[in-house]
Design an enzyme around this catalytic site. Structure first.
Site, PDB file in Angstrom:
ATOM      1  N   TRP A 185       0.870  -1.175   0.000  1.00  7.83           N
ATOM      2  CA  TRP A 185       0.000   0.000   0.000  1.00  7.83           C
ATOM      3  C   TRP A 185       0.909   1.227   0.000  1.00  7.83           C
ATOM      4  CZ3 TRP A 185      -0.387   3.989   3.732  1.00  7.83           C
ATOM      5  CH2 TRP A 185      -1.252   5.024   3.315  1.00  7.83           C
ATOM      6  N   LYS A 228      -6.985   2.418  -2.782  1.00 11.32           N
ATOM      7  CA  LYS A 228      -7.644   3.337  -1.851  1.00 11.32           C
ATOM      8  C   LYS A 228      -8.240   4.502  -2.616  1.00 11.32           C
ATOM      9  CE  LYS A 228      -6.766   5.590   2.523  1.00 11.32           C
ATOM     10  NZ  LYS A 228      -5.896   5.694   3.685  1.00 11.32           N
ATOM     11  N   ASP A 259      -9.617  -3.194   1.640  1.00  9.94           N
ATOM     12  CA  ASP A 259      -9.681  -2.583   2.973  1.00  9.94           C
ATOM     13  C   ASP A 259     -11.071  -1.971   3.135  1.00  9.94           C
ATOM     14  OD1 ASP A 259      -9.577  -0.461   5.005  1.00  9.94           O
ATOM     15  OD2 ASP A 259      -7.438  -0.873   5.098  1.00  9.94           O
ATOM     16  N   HIS A 286      -8.403  -6.264   4.620  1.00 11.52           N
ATOM     17  CA  HIS A 286      -8.031  -5.404   5.730  1.00 11.52           C
ATOM     18  C   HIS A 286      -9.337  -5.028   6.394  1.00 11.52           C
ATOM     19  CE1 HIS A 286      -3.679  -3.842   5.031  1.00 11.52           C
ATOM     20  NE2 HIS A 286      -3.756  -5.132   5.248  1.00 11.52           N
ATOM     21  N   ASP A 296     -10.307   4.162  10.462  1.00 18.78           N
ATOM     22  CA  ASP A 296      -9.599   3.042  11.086  1.00 18.78           C
ATOM     23  C   ASP A 296      -9.990   2.809  12.537  1.00 18.78           C
ATOM     24  OD1 ASP A 296      -7.713   2.081   8.923  1.00 18.78           O
ATOM     25  OD2 ASP A 296      -7.235   4.208   8.933  1.00 18.78           O
ATOM     26  N   ASP A 326      -7.017  -4.178  10.235  1.00 18.87           N
ATOM     27  CA  ASP A 326      -6.278  -2.927  10.003  1.00 18.87           C
ATOM     28  C   ASP A 326      -7.029  -1.760  10.636  1.00 18.87           C
ATOM     29  OD1 ASP A 326      -4.643  -0.931   9.188  1.00 18.87           O
ATOM     30  OD2 ASP A 326      -5.202  -0.992   7.071  1.00 18.87           O
TER      31      ASP A 326
END
Ligand code: RNT
Ligand code: ZN
Length: 418
Positions: A185, A228, A259, A286, A296, A326
């Site tokens: 990443w 992302k 993610d 993730h 997060d 994550d």
């Protein structure tokens, strides 16, 4: 604890009536390992320097006391966490968690030797290790570009870093007899509207081609790519977007990392799982929790998480999915954060394994969509908690909220002296 035994017995019967075998569900759950991200233990600081997390489009907020200051402390904290969750798991490291004995070793110079203590620790416990090159918290990442940098010497530096990381991942896999997933990443992107979205992507592709040029046995190392939508300070453009990496992963048959916090705020990853697994061999998850944005937060038992677990179970995708966590919350006890995250992930997997899927699917196939919705709703209050408690009991880990006492004691005895 006779009441718990009785509760489980009743639950088993109730599930059996719907064609669900609670014993089989617990057996399957026991085999699912989750990769615990080491970076929850020290707010993504790493042990290269005292500077901690800088730049990189992500941020840990909070100042709860007791964070791990070195790898020994971090390993002790992980040991504590692992004693509070059922099952055998994995630990996910970032390159900045190396141990050099105080010597300055730049990122393009790192070798498996710098992780030998992690390997020995994992070996002793039968844990697998996963890995990540670190493309942030470094002077050569300060302008927000690494693998996609227009400065050829910077771009090359990061390619060398990633090459070194794949070799470290391979060493993990070789030593521990379990393949290591090495996940790329990179935060590269722009805060404000770019004039050219294409050229940085061409450079990123070139870098990936270079860093993946060395063939590595997939029995030792598996490559994953994490896209992302945006990052902090990179709000307008991320070079490594979802579509960019999806295309690259399909073309080169790499693992795609999804993610949960990396998409539009109402976009979830559950629906992507079956779609991308038609085109890539395996995926890395993730598991994270965005609150309004990629914030997060600690993973909890939400509908989003339940849907992810359902997809893995319903689609028989568990064998092709590497589940990693994550998140990084520095405002609460960090061992509790890990424990809550792992246990929540496991609870949703158990819920999915206890779902009367065969019945639901039969209704769907028969076109009886009314019954499908009805049974789905009624299933929500089936006594899964009794099965979860039984699973914890059998695996000798705290039942219910009792793990919190262990964390409190550890905080008093260990964390408060840091
Ligand atoms: C960042 C990505 C990435 C990091 C870790 C520390 O948005 O999610 O996975 O969180 O590598
Ligand atoms: Zn991630």
């Amino acid at each position: 604890m006779a009441f718990m035994e009785n509760a489980y017995k009743t639950a088993r019967e109730q599930y059996a009536e719907l064609g669900v075998d609670t014993e089989a569900a617990m057996r399957t759950l026991a085999e699912i390992s989750i990769s615990l991200h080491c970076w929850q233990g020290d707010d993504v600081g790493g042990f290269e320097s005292a500077a901690g997390l800088t730049g990189g489009g992500i941020q840990a907020t909070g100042n709860y006391p007791g964070k791990a200051r070195n790898a020994d402390e971090l390993r002790a904290d992980l040991d504590k966490t692992l004693s509070l969750v059922p099952g055998k798991h994995r630990v996910n490291l970032h390159a900045i968690y190396l141990e050099t004995g105080g010597k300055k070793v730049d990122r393009d110079q790192i070798t498996p030797e710098h992780f030998s203590r992690w390997i020995a620790w994992a070996k002793q416990r039968g844990l697998g290790l996963d890995f990540n090159p670190t493309f942030f918290s470094h002077p050569l990442a300060a302008d927000g570009f690494t693998l996609a940098s227009a400065d050829e010497s910077i771009r090359k530096f990061w390619v060398r870093h990633a090459q070194a990381c794949r070799r470290i991942g391979a060493a993990f896999g070789r030593e521990l007899h379990k393949p290591c997933v090495t996940n790329v990443w990179a935060p590269d992107g722009f805060k404000d509207t770019p004039a050219d979205r294409l050229t940085p992507r061409v450079r990123l592709e070139k870098s990936l081609d270079e860093l993946f040029a060395e063939k590595i046995d997939p029995a030792h190392n598996l490559d994953a790519l994490e896209g992302k939508l945006f990052g902090l300070g990179l709000e307008s453009y991320t070079v490594g977007s979802h579509e960019f990496y999806l295309g690259y992963a399909v073309k080169h048959q790499k693992l795609l990392c999804l993610d949960a916090g990396h998409y539009h705020p109402t976009e979830t990853i559950a629906d992507k799982i079956s779609a991308v697994l038609m085109h890539v061999p395996e995926i890395l998850l993730h598991v994270s929790r965005g609150v309004r944005w990629d914030s997060d937060h600690v993973v909890t038992l939400t509908d989003d998480l339940r849907e992810i677990a359902q997809e893995l179970v319903r689609g028989h995708f568990l064998a092709r999915t590497h589940i990693g966590l994550d998140f990084f919350d520095a405002s609460i006890n960090r061992i509790a954060a890990w424990t809550i995250g792992v246990r929540s992930m496991q609870k949703t997997l158990l819920l999915a394994l206890l779902e009367p899927t065969a019945k639901l699917k039969a209704m769907e196939d028969a076109g009886d969509l009314t019954s499908r919705l009805g049974l789905l709703e009624e299933s929500k209050l089936l006594p899964a908690g009794a099965v979860w408690n039984e699973h914890c009991l059998r695996n000798n880990v705290p039942v219910g909220a009792h793990w919190m006492e262990a964390v409190r004691q550890y905080e008093e005895k260990v964390l408060s002296h840091r």
